[in-house]
Design an enzyme around this catalytic site. Structure first.
Site, PDB file in Angstrom:
ATOM      1  N   ASP A 272       1.269  -1.098   0.401  1.00 28.23           N
ATOM      2  CA  ASP A 272       0.372   0.130   0.166  1.00 28.23           C
ATOM      3  C   ASP A 272       0.871   1.144  -0.567  1.00 28.23           C
ATOM      4  OD1 ASP A 272      -3.073   1.341   0.487  1.00 28.23           O
ATOM      5  OD2 ASP A 272      -1.397   1.882   2.108  1.00 28.23           O
TER       6      ASP A 272
ATOM      7  N   GLU B 199       1.528   0.205  -4.889  1.00 27.13           N
ATOM      8  CA  GLU B 199       0.620   0.830  -5.556  1.00 27.13           C
ATOM      9  C   GLU B 199       1.384   2.379  -5.444  1.00 27.13           C
ATOM     10  OE1 GLU B 199      -4.038   2.990  -3.106  1.00 27.13           O
ATOM     11  OE2 GLU B 199      -2.178   2.519  -2.100  1.00 27.13           O
TER      12      GLU B 199
END
Length: 605
Positions: free
Chosen positions: A314, A343
């Site tokens: 993330d 990400e």
């Protein structure tokens, strides 16, 4: 002074155990307990302590040891005051699974199914509430805890496999003990413990094992940039600089271009990297060696413990880049065949490509992330717009897909990009297309046949829709049938609505077919500039070739095959994947409006 009657003041040890035979021999162990920092420490195995770090918080002691064994072993830590032993503590070094270091990560032969565990299926009602956590079950609250869990996912693994998915990516499963909105679990409170409302650590290991029995893989969502305010290490900081703190609360500016912008001001770059994601998510200071080692070991511990097949990281580029390189390198050193997808929410291909391993654009800064895979947000944006654009002008319609793929030269490995039409942070695809099944099919055909690793988002395969501008809960609705008493059970093929059946059967057939096509997984691509909003491309290897035609017009169109002789010269016929009809490739091809044709090509016998 400590009460001499207290023999074992330890409250936590992290990692709780470790593994023998790792490439990195130095292990940093966190000991936490009342006044633990006052002790002198020895071990039963002489000479293995290489460093002892005491911090300004007397409840912490960081001990680094040399784990030089390739076999399981029990170590005794001896805590002394002056020369007297006050207490001892056992620590286990466990045997690894056979060939653990050689584990193969997910790749472009896989199809990844993204799940938010709280919203998928409630397989264990009694764990909906837990007396140790703050937020309680409330399915009537859109942003509340709804009760989905790991047992629910295990229960529906055969459903997921039936779609054609070969891997699962769950949003984080570790404890998030925020007082509200904890269901997304990105504000974690304990990164060694599965959220008890999802189940136990053993349940997570069981999920991994059940996936592997089915030939499927497990991808773990990992957050290096931030934790939650309720994290026990935030509530009692080991060091003042464990998290990034400004004089007054400062949120990240989300301007990730400052990380690579040679003209960026220092203050803008600092705010991007050190500002908090939101007020409830403190920013971790991974420039602190204790923090970086903690996060590195935690990720490796989960890979070993849960037998993971990959990580999704993330907000990868929100954290200090050179420290993230160290984190990534340490993991890939242990698992050379592993895969991790970051990400990087950038739409500009030059900026996005900068973050992939061995990027030529990264060389400009003498930078190599060593991150194998990236999420292709540019293609996602195109897939959410293109099929509403009936005109085929130079920058609209199918040209969006074509243009996105023309930048593949920037990526060291475009096959290792994760491609998707939606996820838990975007509008749902079916919302974008107002539940127009034809448009959904076109988007899925692109996702299934272009280069990269397709990622599906739970529920879209039965027509679920939602708009993130209404609120996150709208794009994270409960899967119908995941709870006892649901009026519709879309997990059961006999209980689906007719619309759900149409979505599901198409998705199933498409992605089950994809499993069988190596030229789609790893083959080359030749595509042709879209004309009249019709896009034609080929996926091929030395043995096989597939032709894909997408007509994005509302009306039927006929195309001449002569233009594509470069890819058709040795083929005479093609078989439609969905109708099984044979097509003579010397003839013109007629395609209905908002429709597609996938042809497996054949040479003359």
């Amino acid at each position: 002074m400590m009460n001499p009657k207290i023999q074992a003041p330890l409250i936590r040890i992290e990692p709780p155990f470790w593994y023998a035979g790792m490439q990195e021999k130095e292990l940093q162990i966190l000991f936490y307990g009342d006044a633990i920092g006052q002790y002198f420490i020895e071990t039963s195995e002489k000479g293995i302590i290489t460093k002892v770090t005491k911090t300004d918080n007397p409840r912490f002691l960081f001990v680094t040891i040399n784990v030089k064994w390739d076999y399981a072993k029990e170590i005794i830590f001896i805590f002394k005051r002056n020369t007297k032993t006050v207490f001892t503590q056992k620590y286990c070094i466990k045997q690894r699974r056979e060939n653990a270091a050689d584990r193969k990560g997910f790749d472009s032969s896989d199809v990844v199914y993204l799940i938010m565990p709280d919203r998928f299926c409630n397989g264990n009602g009694p764990n909906d509430n837990d007396k140790t956590t703050n937020e309680k079950y409330n399915r009537d609250l859109p942003g509340g805890r709804h009760g989905g869990d790991l047992n629910g996912i295990i229960k529906e693994l055969d459903y997921i496999k039936a779609i054609g998915a070969t891997a699962i990516w769950n949003t984080p499963v570790c404890l998030d003990d925020e007082h509200e909105f904890s269901y997304h679990t990105y504000a974690q409170s304990d990164v060694y413990r599965v959220d008890p409302r999802y189940g136990t650590n053993d349940d997570y290991v069981r999920l991994s094992a059940e996936l592997h029995k089915r030939g499927m893989k497990l991808i773990h969502d990992y957050v290096t940039n931030h934790w939650g305010l309720e994290h026990w290490l935030v509530k009692d900081l080991p060091t003042r600089d464990w998290i990034n703190v400004f004089e007054t609360y400062t949120e990240t500016n989300h301007k990730r271009t400052t990380v690579i912008d040679v003209n960026a001001s220092k203050i803008d770059r600092q705010q991007c990297l050190e500002g908090w994601f939101v007020p409830t998510m403190p920013d971790l200071n991974i420039a602190n060696p204790l923090v970086l080692k903690y996060l590195t070991q935690n990720a490796i511990w989960w890979i070993e413990y849960a037998d993971l097949d990959g990580l999704r990281i993330d907000t990868f580029n929100y954290a200090e880049p050179l420290q993230m390189v160290k984190w990534t390198n340490a993991i890939m050193k242990e698992y050379p065949n592993f895969n991790m997808v970051g990400e990087i929410t950038q739409r500009n291909h030059g900026i996005l490509a900068y973050w992939q391993k061995d990027s030529k654009t990264g060389e400009i800064h003498n930078f190599n992330s060593n991150l194998p895979s990236l999420m292709d947000f540019s293609l996602c944006d195109a897939l959410q717009m293109v099929f509403n654009e009936d005109d085929g002008s130079w920058d609209r319609g199918m040209t969006r897909i074509y243009d996105s793929l023309t930048f593949d030269f920037l990526y060291p490995n475009p096959h290792n990009l994760m491609i998707f039409a939606e996820n838990h942070d975007s509008k749902r695809l079916n919302y974008c297309y107002n539940n127009d099944l034809k448009k959904y099919k076109l988007a899925m055909v692109v996702l299934a046949t272009v280069r990269g690793i397709p990622q599906l988002y739970y529920g879209s395969e039965i027509g679920m829709a939602g708009d993130q501008y209404i609120g996150d809960a709208d794009i994270r609705q409960d899967f119908p049938g995941g709870w006892d008493g649901d009026e519709i059970n879309a997990f059961d093929p006999n209980l689906r609505t007719e619309e759900q059946k149409s979505y599901f059967e198409f998705t199933r057939k498409l992605f089950q077919w994809r499993k069988t096509r190596p030229e789609i997984h790893f083959g080359k691509t030749t595509h042709y500039i879209p004309e009249d909003n019709i896009y034609v491309y080929f996926r091929y290897n030395e043995d096989d070739s597939v032709m894909v035609i997408i007509n994005n017009n509302r009306e039927e169109r006929t195309i001449a095959t002569k233009r594509f002789n470069e890819n058709l010269e040795k083929y005479t016929t093609g078989t439609s994947v969905f109708t099984n009809r044979s097509t003579d490739l010397k003839n013109d091809l007629t395609i209905k409006g908002k429709s597609f044709l996938i042809l497996e090509l054949h040479q003359a016998q």
